[in-house]
Design a protein around this motif. Structure first.
Motif, PDB file in Angstrom:
ATOM      1  N   MET A   1      -1.155  -3.822  -0.714  1.00  0.00           N
ATOM      2  CA  MET A   1      -0.768  -5.323  -1.592  1.00  0.00           C
ATOM      3  C   MET A   1      -0.084  -6.388  -0.907  1.00  0.00           C
ATOM      4  O   MET A   1       0.853  -6.674  -0.381  1.00  0.00           O
ATOM      5  CB  MET A   1       0.652  -5.029  -3.195  1.00  0.00           C
ATOM      6  CG  MET A   1       0.833  -5.631  -3.822  1.00  0.00           C
ATOM      7  SD  MET A   1       1.741  -4.994  -4.892  1.00  0.00           S
ATOM      8  CE  MET A   1       1.312  -4.951  -6.478  1.00  0.00           C
ATOM      9  N   HIS A 115      -0.248  -0.803  -5.011  1.00  0.00           N
ATOM     10  CA  HIS A 115       1.520  -1.429  -5.790  1.00  0.00           C
ATOM     11  C   HIS A 115       2.317  -1.526  -4.856  1.00  0.00           C
ATOM     12  O   HIS A 115       2.123  -1.351  -3.673  1.00  0.00           O
ATOM     13  CB  HIS A 115       1.386  -0.061  -6.345  1.00  0.00           C
ATOM     14  CG  HIS A 115       1.854   1.372  -5.728  1.00  0.00           C
ATOM     15  ND1 HIS A 115       0.906   2.280  -4.960  1.00  0.00           N
ATOM     16  CD2 HIS A 115       3.230   1.663  -5.813  1.00  0.00           C
ATOM     17  CE1 HIS A 115       1.894   3.043  -4.548  1.00  0.00           C
ATOM     18  NE2 HIS A 115       2.940   2.976  -4.259  1.00  0.00           N
ATOM     19  N   ARG A 136       2.259  -4.138 -10.057  1.00  0.00           N
ATOM     20  CA  ARG A 136       0.349  -3.918  -9.605  1.00  0.00           C
ATOM     21  C   ARG A 136      -0.171  -5.584  -9.954  1.00  0.00           C
ATOM     22  O   ARG A 136       0.543  -5.928 -10.694  1.00  0.00           O
ATOM     23  CB  ARG A 136       0.165  -2.844 -10.487  1.00  0.00           C
ATOM     24  CG  ARG A 136       0.380  -1.526 -10.832  1.00  0.00           C
ATOM     25  CD  ARG A 136      -0.947  -0.505 -11.365  1.00  0.00           C
ATOM     26  NE  ARG A 136      -0.431   1.194 -10.625  1.00  0.00           N
ATOM     27  CZ  ARG A 136       0.309   1.641  -9.657  1.00  0.00           C
ATOM     28  NH1 ARG A 136      -0.763   1.049  -8.857  1.00  0.00           N
ATOM     29  NH2 ARG A 136       0.208   3.025  -9.480  1.00  0.00           N
ATOM     30  N   GLU A 137      -0.881  -5.366  -9.374  1.00  0.00           N
ATOM     31  CA  GLU A 137      -1.055  -6.510  -9.188  1.00  0.00           C
ATOM     32  C   GLU A 137      -2.764  -6.349 -10.062  1.00  0.00           C
ATOM     33  O   GLU A 137      -3.502  -5.763 -10.578  1.00  0.00           O
ATOM     34  CB  GLU A 137      -2.619  -6.353  -8.050  1.00  0.00           C
ATOM     35  CG  GLU A 137      -3.164  -8.340  -7.616  1.00  0.00           C
ATOM     36  CD  GLU A 137      -3.855  -8.522  -6.094  1.00  0.00           C
ATOM     37  OE1 GLU A 137      -3.758  -9.382  -6.226  1.00  0.00           O
ATOM     38  OE2 GLU A 137      -3.111  -7.371  -5.331  1.00  0.00           O
ATOM     39  N   TYR A 143       0.421 -10.103 -11.489  1.00  0.00           N
ATOM     40  CA  TYR A 143       1.258  -8.949 -11.355  1.00  0.00           C
ATOM     41  C   TYR A 143       1.935  -8.934 -12.510  1.00  0.00           C
ATOM     42  O   TYR A 143       2.624  -9.739 -12.867  1.00  0.00           O
ATOM     43  CB  TYR A 143       2.068  -9.377 -10.401  1.00  0.00           C
ATOM     44  CG  TYR A 143       1.508  -9.467  -8.524  1.00  0.00           C
ATOM     45  CD1 TYR A 143       1.302  -8.397  -7.989  1.00  0.00           C
ATOM     46  CD2 TYR A 143       1.327 -11.030  -8.603  1.00  0.00           C
ATOM     47  CE1 TYR A 143       0.804  -9.187  -6.767  1.00  0.00           C
ATOM     48  CE2 TYR A 143       0.350 -11.260  -7.068  1.00  0.00           C
ATOM     49  CZ  TYR A 143       0.355 -10.239  -6.223  1.00  0.00           C
ATOM     50  OH  TYR A 143      -0.078 -10.379  -5.246  1.00  0.00           O
TER      51      TYR A 143
END
Length: 182
Positions: A1, A115, A136-137, A143
Motif C-alpha cells: 500500500m 492494506h 484499505r485503499e 482510503y
C-alpha cells in the motif's frame, strides 16, 4: 500500500466517520440497527521520508457530535424525535459531560501490498486500551479504515431498554473514509 509522505490532516471536510450499532435480546425486533455519524473529529497522519512503517497517526473524536443518520429494522421507522432521544441517550451512556473526547495514538503501523494495520491505544470513557485499525485503499486517493470498539472494554455499559430485553450489542463498528484530495 503506497501512502505519500508528509503530514496529512483529515476531518469532516475530507472524510466521514460512522459508527454502526446492532441490537440483541428477545426484544430486538422493536429496536433499530443504527448508523451514527461523528460530525466533529480530526485525524493526523505523519508519514516520514522513511515510509509508512515509521508513520504515526493521532485522532480526536468529539463524542458530543454524534448524529443518528439511519435506523434499520425495528417495528417502525425512526422519527426525528426518536433520533434526538437516541443521540441524548448515547451522550448519557458515554458520559460525555465527564469524558467529552475519545483519542487514538498509534504505536505501530504495518503495511502490506493492499492494506495496512494501525495498532495503537484508544482512550474512551477515561480508559485506554489497545486496538487495531485495518486500512484499505479504495482508489488512489480514497482510503477506508475499520475497527470494532467493545464498549465494555472501556467501562461503558451498552444501552438497554425494556428491562434488558432490548440491548445494543457490545461491539460497535467504526468506519472511516478519507479523501487525500478533498
Amino acid at each position: 500500500m503506497a501512502i505519500r509522505t508528509g503530514r496529512l490532516r483529515f476531518g469532516p471536510h475530507n472524510g466521514r466517520m460512522l459508527l454502526r450499532t446492532g441490537r440483541t435480546g428477545v426484544g430486538s425486533t422493536v429496536g433499530h440497527d443504527l448508523t451514527i455519524e461523528v460530525t466533529d473529529w480530526s485525524l493526523e497522519l505523519d508519514v516520514p521520508d522513511t515510509g509508512p512503517a515509521d508513520a504515526t497517526a493521532t485522532a480526536r473524536v468529539e463524542l458530543g457530535s454524534l448524529a443518528v443518520r439511519e435506523g434499520t429494522g425495528g417495528a417502525r421507522p425512526l422519527s426525528d424525535k426518536e433520533r434526538g432521544e437516541i443521540e441524548n441517550k448515547a451522550r448519557r451512556t458515554l458520559d460525555v459531560g465527564r469524558h467529552p473526547t475519545a483519542t487514538f495514538e498509534s504505536t505501530r503501523i504495518v503495511t502490506g501490498e493492499d492494506h495496512a494495520t494501525i495498532s495503537g491505544m484508544l482512550t474512551l470513557h477515561g480508559v485506554a486500551a489497545p486496538i487495531d485499525v485495518e486500512v484499505r485503499e479504495v482508489t488512489a486517493t480514497r482510503y477506508r479504515a475499520a475497527t470494532a470498539v467493545t464498549q465494555s472494554s472501556y467501562g461503558i455499559k451498552p444501552y438497554s431498554a425494556l428491562l434488558g430485553a432490548l440491548k445494543v450489542r457490545d461491539d460497535v463498528a467504526v468506519e472511516l473514509e478519507v479523501d487525500l484530495e478533498g
